[in-house]
Design a protein around this motif. Sequence first.
Motif, PDB file in Angstrom:
ATOM      1  N   GLY A 100      58.605 -17.509  45.647  1.00  0.00           N
ATOM      2  CA  GLY A 100      58.605 -17.316  44.125  1.00  0.00           C
ATOM      3  C   GLY A 100      59.952 -16.872  43.695  1.00  0.00           C
ATOM      4  N   GLU A 102      55.132 -15.438  41.051  1.00  0.00           N
ATOM      5  CA  GLU A 102      54.445 -16.538  42.081  1.00  0.00           C
ATOM      6  C   GLU A 102      53.553 -17.481  41.310  1.00  0.00           C
ATOM      7  OE1 GLU A 102      52.650 -14.803  45.601  1.00  0.00           O
ATOM      8  OE2 GLU A 102      54.048 -13.164  45.612  1.00  0.00           O
ATOM      9  N   TYR A 103      53.560 -18.563  41.702  1.00  0.00           N
ATOM     10  CA  TYR A 103      52.304 -19.630  41.357  1.00  0.00           C
ATOM     11  C   TYR A 103      51.188 -19.394  41.798  1.00  0.00           C
ATOM     12  CZ  TYR A 103      50.090 -23.856  40.600  1.00  0.00           C
ATOM     13  OH  TYR A 103      49.246 -25.117  39.876  1.00  0.00           O
ATOM     14  N   TYR A 157      47.673 -20.896  40.526  1.00  0.00           N
ATOM     15  CA  TYR A 157      46.747 -22.419  40.537  1.00  0.00           C
ATOM     16  C   TYR A 157      47.027 -22.903  38.992  1.00  0.00           C
ATOM     17  CZ  TYR A 157      43.499 -19.022  38.935  1.00  0.00           C
ATOM     18  OH  TYR A 157      42.933 -18.014  38.069  1.00  0.00           O
ATOM     19  N   SER A 163      47.756 -23.639  35.606  1.00  0.00           N
ATOM     20  CA  SER A 163      49.180 -23.208  35.157  1.00  0.00           C
ATOM     21  C   SER A 163      49.309 -21.646  34.918  1.00  0.00           C
ATOM     22  CB  SER A 163      49.225 -23.621  33.447  1.00  0.00           C
ATOM     23  OG  SER A 163      47.987 -23.271  32.893  1.00  0.00           O
ATOM     24  N   PHE A 213      50.673 -18.296  36.483  1.00  0.00           N
ATOM     25  CA  PHE A 213      51.536 -17.485  37.379  1.00  0.00           C
ATOM     26  C   PHE A 213      51.423 -16.166  37.393  1.00  0.00           C
ATOM     27  CE2 PHE A 213      53.325 -21.624  36.559  1.00  0.00           C
ATOM     28  CZ  PHE A 213      54.105 -22.066  37.394  1.00  0.00           C
TER      29      PHE A 213
END
Length: 80
Positions: A27, A41-42, A44, A46, A48
């Motif tokens: 990330g 961190e992403y 799922y 849109s 974060f």
Amino acid sequence: MNWQQKIRHLMGQPIGVSFTNGQGTSGILCDANDGQLYIMEYMYQSQFALKHYDYRMIQDINGFPPCHQQHHHHQQQPLY
């Protein structure tokens, strides 16, 4: 080099994090204070999330390497 010395160079950059338990994450390094590393961190779609990890959980951090442009030069193999 101690990974904590890398923090100021990697602030705001995409990093990979390896934990002492053998797992890892990646990330954007957002902040580091009070013995905590803050990483965007992403999740799922849109979504974060800003996650924080205790320094004692962290084995190493590394900045992302540059993308290699090999796919432009890669010779297309004929399909038979």
